[in-house]
Design an enzyme around this catalytic site. Structure first.
Site, short mmCIF file in Angstrom:
data_model
loop_
_atom_site.label_atom_id
_atom_site.label_comp_id
_atom_site.label_asym_id
_atom_site.label_seq_id
_atom_site.Cartn_x
_atom_site.Cartn_y
_atom_site.Cartn_z
N LYS A 142 0.84 -1.18 0.00
CA LYS A 142 0.00 0.00 0.00
C LYS A 142 0.89 1.24 0.00
O LYS A 142 2.04 1.13 0.44
CB LYS A 142 -0.94 0.01 1.19
N LYS A 176 -1.07 -9.04 11.73
CA LYS A 176 -0.80 -8.91 13.17
C LYS A 176 -1.43 -10.09 13.91
O LYS A 176 -2.58 -10.45 13.63
CB LYS A 176 -1.36 -7.59 13.70
N HIS A 234 -6.12 -0.15 6.81
CA HIS A 234 -6.00 -0.84 8.10
C HIS A 234 -7.30 -0.79 8.92
O HIS A 234 -7.79 -1.82 9.39
CB HIS A 234 -4.88 -0.23 8.95
C1 BG6 Z 1 1.57 2.19 7.73
C2 BG6 Z 1 1.38 3.67 7.58
O1 BG6 Z 1 0.78 1.50 6.81
O2 BG6 Z 1 1.21 1.80 9.06
C3 BG6 Z 1 2.21 4.42 8.60
O3 BG6 Z 1 1.78 4.07 6.27
C4 BG6 Z 1 1.89 3.93 9.99
O4 BG6 Z 1 1.96 5.84 8.53
C5 BG6 Z 1 1.99 2.41 10.06
O5 BG6 Z 1 2.82 4.52 10.89
C6 BG6 Z 1 1.49 1.90 11.39
O6 BG6 Z 1 1.78 0.53 11.48
P1 BG6 Z 1 2.01 -0.15 12.90
O7 BG6 Z 1 2.15 -1.59 12.58
O8 BG6 Z 1 3.25 0.47 13.47
O9 BG6 Z 1 0.81 0.18 13.71
#
Ligand code: BG6
Length: 488
Positions: A142, A176, A234
């Site tokens: 993405k 996750k 997400h």
């Molecule tokens: C990414 C985003 O997809 O996910 C980032 O582009 C963000 O901006 C990150 O910081 C967060 O992922 P995680 O796994 O650290 O919560």
């Protein structure tokens, strides 16, 4: 089974920060199939040896527990190689094809960790060099496009050269462990299913908060913002995992069909709901862990008058028999109080109260994604001690909770998100990847918000770094008579 994993963007941020550490963990855990090779691709003029040294140096920044010893790195490094490529030059793909042909691996994974603007070119060129064989899998990171039209254009090109079954669209939240446990909780246990509906659930809250700012990604973030960066993918995938019907089996398409139905059932936006049920925020300066931090407009690469959102809170509903009328709240932002992702399922209170303290208190299931990964079930219990009993205090219930800490239960050495997803690509398991129609539906749903903001002179609401976002976010949920979980 032998595999070649070709990492386009092999010297980029994602490769350093996430992919190489994840591949190393898989190697350390012995889960990477034998006979594999990882080929970094980049524009830099590097030999294989230089590439390996660069990667070794980057491992110094990885958590100590996940850092290889010199001996471990030497063994891992035997898998690594580098091919220099200019992605616009057809002859460089021929060079890559020759490098791959020398081994003729059972599976070839093309991982596109590059700017999405290059996806179309890379797919076309791979096909021109006859690298789109039935043994090839393509992994797309993405953001896949900027809006519905650009997403469709990418998917259209990819489908010209690859079958949908060869396409692995990454949303690392699906990798996750907590999200897989959410599927296990819902579809591996009978306990919650009868309660998982509008008759018993008052509202659901999805929070993904980060204390980090945009770091060095200011220029990228300017054209992205929290809606495209976090909500379209997400947060909506989490909403699907919570809201979907039980799939008929565990096959990828059975799961993805159900997620698609959720996305199609999201309540369409109206002018009124766009104004009332969506909050756009941007961080101003503030303090995180006692240290002063600049506002978004002062970050490197950011326009000092920028209206790009670093925070979104919204309210929606899934318009079907199971969920009609139940509000789903989503909240995500940068420079909030801490790094915390969780889903709260708030059950309805008992229909009739016989205990004093029960009024207004209800059961709640919390699914924690990070920093800890676990489940909390909040209940009420009789907690009267001897002193209170003597004083003749009225029988009062107190909130208690059942805690399941997955790290304690299964050990903290569990498979991380990227490790899981990379192994799934190599093993050809599509369950945790997003199908093109899901992705398009998610873009279709967020697009009215993007358009509304473009024409909205008000701009984002400011919030101090280190807070929970603009007060309008609490006001939005308060209109329904609820509050965000940390305020209750
Ligand atoms: C990414 C985003 O997809 O996910 C980032 O582009 C963000 O901006 C990150 O910081 C967060 O992922 P995680 O796994 O650290 O919560």
């Amino acid at each position: 089974m032998s595999f070649d994993l070709v990492l386009f963007g092999g010297t980029g941020d994602l490769a350093w920060r996430k992919l190489m550490p994840a591949l190393f963990q898989a190697f350390r855990h012995g889960s990477l199939p034998e006979g594999g090779r990882i080929i970094g691709v980049g524009r830099d003029d590097l030999s294989g040896e230089q590439y390996r040294s660069l990667i070794q140096a980057r491992f110094d920044k990885v958590d100590l527990a996940k850092r290889p010893s010199a001996e471990e790195f030497a063994r891992f490094a035997a898998l690594l190689d580098f091919v220099r490529m200019d992605l616009s030059k057809p002859e460089d793909y021929i060079h890559l094809a020759n490098a791959l042909q020398s081994r003729n691996a059972d599976t070839v994974v093309m991982y596109l960790a590059t700017a999405p603007s290059l996806f179309t070119t890379v797919c076309e060129q791979l096909a021109a060099a006859k690298l789109n064989t039935p043994h090839t899998r393509i992994v797309l990171e993405k953001p896949l496009g900027h809006d519905l039209a650009s997403n469709r254009a990418i998917n259209h090109t990819v489908r010209r050269f690859f079958d949908e079954k060869q396409v692995f669209r990454i949303d690392h939240y699906l990798g996750k462990p907590a999200v897989q446990n959410l599927f296990a909780l819902r579809f591996g246990n009978a306990l919650f299913e009868p309660l998982w509906r509008r008759e018993h659930i008052a509202n659901i809250q999805i929070t993904i908060s980060e204390d980090l700012g945009v770091e060095k990604r200011g220029a990228f973030y300017e054209t992205t913002g929290a809606l495209r960066d976090m909500v379209q993918n997400h947060a909506l995938q989490l909403l699907c995992a919570i809201g979907m019907e039980p799939p008929i089996n565990s096959h990828a398409d059975a799961i993805r069909d159900e997620k698609l139905k959720v996305l199609r059932s999201l309540k369409p936006w109206t002018q009124e709901s766009l104004t009332q049920d969506v909050v756009r925020g941007q961080y101003a300066s503030g303090s995180i862990d006692g240290a002063k931090v600049p506002g978004y407009r002062e970050e490197l690469g950011v326009n000092p008058q920028s209206n790009t959102e670093t925070f979104v809170a919204l309210r929606t509903e899934i318009a079907n028999w199971r969920w009609a009328g139940v509000p789903f709240y989503i909240r995500t932002g940068k420079r909030l109080t801490g790094r915390d992702a969780h889903i709260v399922v708030n059950f309805r209170p008992t229909p009739h109260a016989i205990f004093n303290s029960q009024i207004g208190v209800a059961n709640r299931l919390v699914i924690n994604l990070q920093p800890k990964d676990g489940l909390e079930l909040h209940l009420l219990a009789q907690g009267q001690n001897n002193r209170q009993a003597k004083a003749g205090a009225a029988q009062a219930l107190v909130p208690v909770q059942l805690d399941l800490d997955f790290d304690k239960r299964f050990g903290s050495e569990r498979v991380g998100a990227y490790e899981r997803l990379l192994l799934d690509v190599i093993d050809d398991r599509l369950n945790l990847f997003v199908r093109s129609d899901e992705q398009e539906e998610a873009w279709r749903w967020v697009e009215p918000i993007m358009n509304h903001w473009t024409n909205d002179a008000q701009g984002p609401r400011m919030y101090a770094a280190g807070s929970w976002g603009p007060s309008a976010s609490s006001a939005m949920i308060a209109r329904d008579g609820y509050c965000w979980s940390e305020e209750s």
